[in-house]
Design a protein around this motif. Structure first.
Motif, PDB file in Angstrom:
ATOM      1  N   LEU A  97      86.997  80.661  73.489  1.00 17.63           N
ATOM      2  CA  LEU A  97      87.537  82.003  73.666  1.00 17.63           C
ATOM      3  C   LEU A  97      88.073  82.156  75.081  1.00 17.63           C
ATOM      4  N   ALA A  98      89.169  82.864  75.223  1.00 16.81           N
ATOM      5  CA  ALA A  98      89.778  83.075  76.540  1.00 16.81           C
ATOM      6  C   ALA A  98      88.809  83.810  77.459  1.00 16.81           C
ATOM      7  N   PRO A  99      88.802  83.481  78.746  1.00 16.41           N
ATOM      8  CA  PRO A  99      87.887  84.144  79.679  1.00 16.41           C
ATOM      9  C   PRO A  99      88.005  85.670  79.616  1.00 16.41           C
ATOM     10  N   ARG A 100      86.851  86.302  79.424  1.00 15.55           N
ATOM     11  CA  ARG A 100      86.748  87.760  79.338  1.00 15.55           C
ATOM     12  C   ARG A 100      85.283  88.133  79.440  1.00 15.55           C
ATOM     13  N   ASN A 101      84.987  89.325  79.931  1.00 13.42           N
ATOM     14  CA  ASN A 101      83.597  89.711  80.137  1.00 13.42           C
ATOM     15  C   ASN A 101      83.086  90.750  79.149  1.00 13.42           C
ATOM     16  N   ASP A 102      83.870  91.087  78.134  1.00 16.82           N
ATOM     17  CA  ASP A 102      83.457  92.188  77.266  1.00 16.82           C
ATOM     18  C   ASP A 102      83.610  91.891  75.783  1.00 16.82           C
ATOM     19  N   TYR A 103      83.434  90.623  75.397  1.00 11.47           N
ATOM     20  CA  TYR A 103      83.426  90.329  73.961  1.00 11.47           C
ATOM     21  C   TYR A 103      82.182  90.940  73.328  1.00 11.47           C
ATOM     22  N   VAL A 104      82.344  91.439  72.110  1.00 17.21           N
ATOM     23  CA  VAL A 104      81.191  91.837  71.303  1.00 17.21           C
ATOM     24  C   VAL A 104      80.944  90.713  70.302  1.00 17.21           C
ATOM     25  N   LEU A 105      79.740  90.152  70.348  1.00 13.93           N
ATOM     26  CA  LEU A 105      79.362  89.058  69.458  1.00 13.93           C
ATOM     27  C   LEU A 105      78.591  89.639  68.276  1.00 13.93           C
ATOM     28  N   TYR A 106      79.038  89.310  67.060  1.00 13.46           N
ATOM     29  CA  TYR A 106      78.407  89.816  65.847  1.00 13.46           C
ATOM     30  C   TYR A 106      77.747  88.671  65.081  1.00 13.46           C
ATOM     31  N   PHE A 107      76.489  88.888  64.683  1.00 14.57           N
ATOM     32  CA  PHE A 107      75.808  87.971  63.769  1.00 14.57           C
ATOM     33  C   PHE A 107      75.540  88.742  62.485  1.00 14.57           C
ATOM     34  N   ARG A 108      76.173  88.298  61.390  1.00 14.81           N
ATOM     35  CA  ARG A 108      76.100  89.013  60.113  1.00 14.81           C
ATOM     36  C   ARG A 108      75.373  88.172  59.083  1.00 14.81           C
ATOM     37  N   VAL A 109      74.405  88.792  58.419  1.00 14.97           N
ATOM     38  CA  VAL A 109      73.701  88.156  57.302  1.00 14.97           C
ATOM     39  C   VAL A 109      74.018  88.962  56.056  1.00 14.97           C
ATOM     40  N   THR A 110      74.616  88.300  55.066  1.00 19.09           N
ATOM     41  CA  THR A 110      75.014  88.974  53.827  1.00 19.09           C
ATOM     42  C   THR A 110      74.146  88.489  52.671  1.00 19.09           C
ATOM     43  N   ASP A 111      73.533  89.434  51.980  1.00 14.91           N
ATOM     44  CA  ASP A 111      72.785  89.130  50.760  1.00 14.91           C
ATOM     45  C   ASP A 111      73.775  89.209  49.600  1.00 14.91           C
ATOM     46  N   ARG A 112      74.180  88.054  49.095  1.00 15.30           N
ATOM     47  CA  ARG A 112      75.197  88.031  48.033  1.00 15.30           C
ATOM     48  C   ARG A 112      74.699  88.711  46.761  1.00 15.30           C
ATOM     49  N   GLN A 113      73.398  88.745  46.559  1.00  9.62           N
ATOM     50  CA  GLN A 113      72.856  89.319  45.327  1.00  9.62           C
ATOM     51  C   GLN A 113      72.977  90.835  45.313  1.00  9.62           C
ATOM     52  N   THR A 114      72.801  91.463  46.469  1.00 10.03           N
ATOM     53  CA  THR A 114      72.858  92.928  46.551  1.00 10.03           C
ATOM     54  C   THR A 114      74.114  93.434  47.255  1.00 10.03           C
ATOM     55  N   GLY A 115      74.767  92.554  47.997  1.00  9.19           N
ATOM     56  CA  GLY A 115      75.937  92.972  48.766  1.00  9.19           C
ATOM     57  C   GLY A 115      75.610  93.641  50.083  1.00  9.19           C
ATOM     58  N   VAL A 116      74.329  93.699  50.428  1.00 11.16           N
ATOM     59  CA  VAL A 116      73.901  94.343  51.671  1.00 11.16           C
ATOM     60  C   VAL A 116      74.163  93.409  52.853  1.00 11.16           C
ATOM     61  N   VAL A 117      74.741  93.956  53.937  1.00  9.82           N
ATOM     62  CA  VAL A 117      75.051  93.192  55.141  1.00  9.82           C
ATOM     63  C   VAL A 117      74.202  93.727  56.293  1.00  9.82           C
ATOM     64  N   THR A 118      73.516  92.830  56.984  1.00 15.04           N
ATOM     65  CA  THR A 118      72.721  93.186  58.158  1.00 15.04           C
ATOM     66  C   THR A 118      73.375  92.554  59.379  1.00 15.04           C
ATOM     67  N   VAL A 119      73.513  93.345  60.450  1.00 12.57           N
ATOM     68  CA  VAL A 119      74.275  92.890  61.624  1.00 12.57           C
ATOM     69  C   VAL A 119      73.451  93.038  62.890  1.00 12.57           C
ATOM     70  N   ALA A 120      73.513  92.010  63.739  1.00 13.31           N
ATOM     71  CA  ALA A 120      72.976  92.079  65.100  1.00 13.31           C
ATOM     72  C   ALA A 120      74.141  91.854  66.057  1.00 13.31           C
ATOM     73  N   THR A 121      74.169  92.582  67.164  1.00 12.21           N
ATOM     74  CA  THR A 121      75.290  92.479  68.108  1.00 12.21           C
ATOM     75  C   THR A 121      74.786  92.104  69.500  1.00 12.21           C
ATOM     76  N   SER A 122      75.700  91.564  70.279  1.00  6.00           N
ATOM     77  CA  SER A 122      75.399  91.158  71.647  1.00  6.00           C
ATOM     78  C   SER A 122      76.698  91.190  72.445  1.00  6.00           C
ATOM     79  N   THR A 123      76.586  91.170  73.763  1.00  7.87           N
ATOM     80  CA  THR A 123      77.750  91.067  74.639  1.00  7.87           C
ATOM     81  C   THR A 123      77.935  89.614  75.047  1.00  7.87           C
ATOM     82  N   LEU A 124      79.152  89.120  74.910  1.00  9.45           N
ATOM     83  CA  LEU A 124      79.468  87.744  75.279  1.00  9.45           C
ATOM     84  C   LEU A 124      80.432  87.751  76.457  1.00  9.45           C
TER      85      LEU A 124
END
Length: 278
Positions: A97-124
């Motif tokens: 990724l190009a140098p930058r100090n304000d990326y938002v990093l997303y980690f997404r876990v999707t339960d294919r059986q229910t369609g529910v998505v759980t997300v954790a975020t961080s600054t990169l």
């Protein structure tokens, strides 16, 4: 008036007597919990490998069942736009990724059986190996100009042969390497490599060079000369570790010791660069 009242009462009576024959099967859904993702990650462009091993727990099923649970790591690269950087629970990503100090990093876990998505975020934060340290210019064993850098961004690392790998032609007779410092408009912030062959403005993030970014293109002269002017010094230059130079928006040196100056054509009395030439 009586007819209207009767109609309303009758309608209410129908509502009260309605027998709901629907069939509802309520049950708990799988809950996903994510831990182990830090609030901030600092990396170096094309040098760091970002490794994150989050803990993911579920209330039903097996988290290792990839037919049911899907993983995505994404970073926002523009407004309403993200870039996919990983599809496994454990992220192992060489930072491109190009140098930058304000990326938002997303980690997404999707339960294919229910369609529910759980997300954790961080600054990169993505820095560059050339943003902090000591630059040295000299000759290599072949007598060619080259640059080394003792980078101090995260760990102290010595980078060699920066000019050799910059994309520029072979240069001779090294003179100086100069960072002009932060001077208001970022277009005026330059990293100059000065040699007896030529002077080039380098990319401050990647240390890449281009033959089109040559000093001569910045000269405005009312006459032509038989020789090509190559600078031996350029001011302003950085004066402290914060990147500041000796002036404000239009940094002027204390003394004008130049044969040429480069200024905006519409602002004749503002000298932005003073240049000493042979």
């Amino acid at each position: 008036m009586k007819r209207l009242v009767y109609i309303i009462v009758f309608a209410l009576g129908l509502t009260a007597c309605y027998d709901d024959k629907g069939s509802y099967d309520y049950h708990d859904i799988c809950e996903v919990n994510i831990e182990g993702v830090e609030s901030v990650y600092e990396t170096v462009y094309r040098e760091s490998v970002l490794e994150i091993d989050p803990t993911v727990t579920v209330t039903e099923g097996n988290i290792g069942d990839t037919t049911r649970f899907a993983y995505e790591w994404r970073a926002n690269v523009a407004y309403n736009s993200t870039e996919l950087i990983g599809t496994e629970r454990i992220l192992n990503y060489r930072v491109e990724l190009a140098p930058r100090n304000d990326y938002v990093l997303y980690f997404r876990v999707t339960d294919r059986q229910t369609g529910v998505v759980t997300v954790a975020t961080s600054t990169l934060k993505v820095g560059t190996a050339y943003s902090k340290g000591i630059l040295l210019i000299g000759e290599n064993a072949q007598g060619e100009a080259d640059v080394q850098m003792l980078s101090m961004v995260k760990d102290t690392v010595l980078y060699k042969e920066l000019l050799k790998n910059s994309g520029l032609p072979v240069l001779k007779n090294p003179v100086d390497i100069i960072h002009t410092g932060a001077a208001g408009n970022s277009n005026y912030i330059k990293l100059w490599v000065l040699t007896g062959s030529q002077a080039y403005s380098m990319d401050r993030k990647t240390f890449a060079g281009s033959e089109s970014d040559v000093f001569g293109k910045l000269l405005f002269m009312d006459r032509t000369f038989d020789t090509e002017f190559v600078p031996v010094d350029i001011i302003p230059r950085v004066k402290d570790k914060a990147g500041k130079n000796g002036g404000g928006l239009y940094p002027l040196p204390n003394a004008f010791l130049s044969l040429f100056h480069i200024s905006e054509p519409t602002r004749e009395y503002y000298i932005l660069y003073a240049v000493f030439c042979l």
